[in-house]
Design an enzyme around this catalytic site. Structure first.
Site, PDB file in Angstrom:
ATOM      1  N   CYS A  51      55.967  13.600  60.033  1.00  0.00           N
ATOM      2  CA  CYS A  51      57.194  13.179  59.921  1.00  0.00           C
ATOM      3  C   CYS A  51      57.824  11.788  60.298  1.00  0.00           C
ATOM      4  O   CYS A  51      56.454  10.401  60.402  1.00  0.00           O
ATOM      5  CB  CYS A  51      56.215  13.142  61.495  1.00  0.00           C
ATOM      6  N   ASP A  52      58.238  11.013  61.128  1.00  0.00           N
ATOM      7  CA  ASP A  52      58.871   9.657  61.364  1.00  0.00           C
ATOM      8  C   ASP A  52      58.722   8.762  62.582  1.00  0.00           C
ATOM      9  O   ASP A  52      57.578   9.885  63.677  1.00  0.00           O
ATOM     10  CB  ASP A  52      59.632   9.194  60.255  1.00  0.00           C
ATOM     11  N   LEU A  53      58.895   7.769  62.953  1.00  0.00           N
ATOM     12  CA  LEU A  53      58.967   7.117  64.119  1.00  0.00           C
ATOM     13  C   LEU A  53      59.949   7.765  65.208  1.00  0.00           C
ATOM     14  O   LEU A  53      59.830   8.326  66.740  1.00  0.00           O
ATOM     15  CB  LEU A  53      58.968   6.198  64.164  1.00  0.00           C
ATOM     16  N   ILE A  56      59.943  13.765  64.085  1.00  0.00           N
ATOM     17  CA  ILE A  56      61.176  15.014  62.660  1.00  0.00           C
ATOM     18  C   ILE A  56      60.757  14.447  61.433  1.00  0.00           C
ATOM     19  O   ILE A  56      60.419  13.197  61.212  1.00  0.00           O
ATOM     20  CB  ILE A  56      62.192  14.556  63.530  1.00  0.00           C
TER      21      ILE A  56
END
Length: 168
Positions: A51-53, A56
């Site tokens: 997941c990213d910041l 998601i």
């Protein structure tokens, strides 16, 4: 909001919330042709580091999910990439199209489903990823692959035979 273009005329931009986007694939060049009947599926779970910041799944990881599913499918067809390579046969990705529909989050379970068609020299994998258990479509993909035999594009009888039952 209103913005000005380079010729100083007004240009309007309108944004939509993710929930307002349609479920149908809008990619050009055949993403809409994804078959509804699947020949293989693989369940997975989203890991935190994917997941990213924004919380998601990073877009690149959907391609990993699709590749892992293709590799598992290929194993069930009785093929082994290492054995094929030793025989001078390499299967390579020629083109990928992915339409991102809904995001996945850490801990989500998913199922990646695929179907396979042959178009000339290409093996075309139609792959869709659904969130479980509600089966919400998260993305639609099309992956075109080719066989390179001793450095040249070609047809592999071994690969054709392995996929024959699925290609009908």
């Amino acid at each position: 909001r209103s913005y000005r273009s380079s010729d100083n005329s007004a240009v309007c931009m309108k944004t939509k919330h993710l929930s307002e986007l349609p479920n149908s694939c809008e990619l050009p060049n055949s993403c809409n042709e994804s078959p509804m009947d699947y020949t293989f599926e693989l369940k997975m779970k989203v890991r935190d580091y994917e997941c990213d910041l924004q919380g998601i799944v990073n877009n690149a990881n959907y391609q990993h999910y699709m590749e892992h599913t293709r590799h598992e499918f290929i194993k069930t067809a009785g093929l082994n990439f290492s054995d094929l390579h030793d025989k001078g046969i390499d299967t390579v990705v020629a083109k990928i199209e992915i339409a991102y529909k809904r995001p996945l989050k850490s801990g989500d379970e998913l199922v990646c489903k695929l179907n396979l068609k042959k178009e000339g020299l290409r093996y075309v994998f139609y792959q869709d990823i659904y969130r479980l258990p509600d089966m919400v479509l998260c993305n639609k993909g099309r992956v075109d692959t080719l066989c390179v035999i001793n450095g040249r594009l070609g047809v592999s009888e071994e690969v054709d035979n392995a996929f024959a039952a699925v290609l009908k």
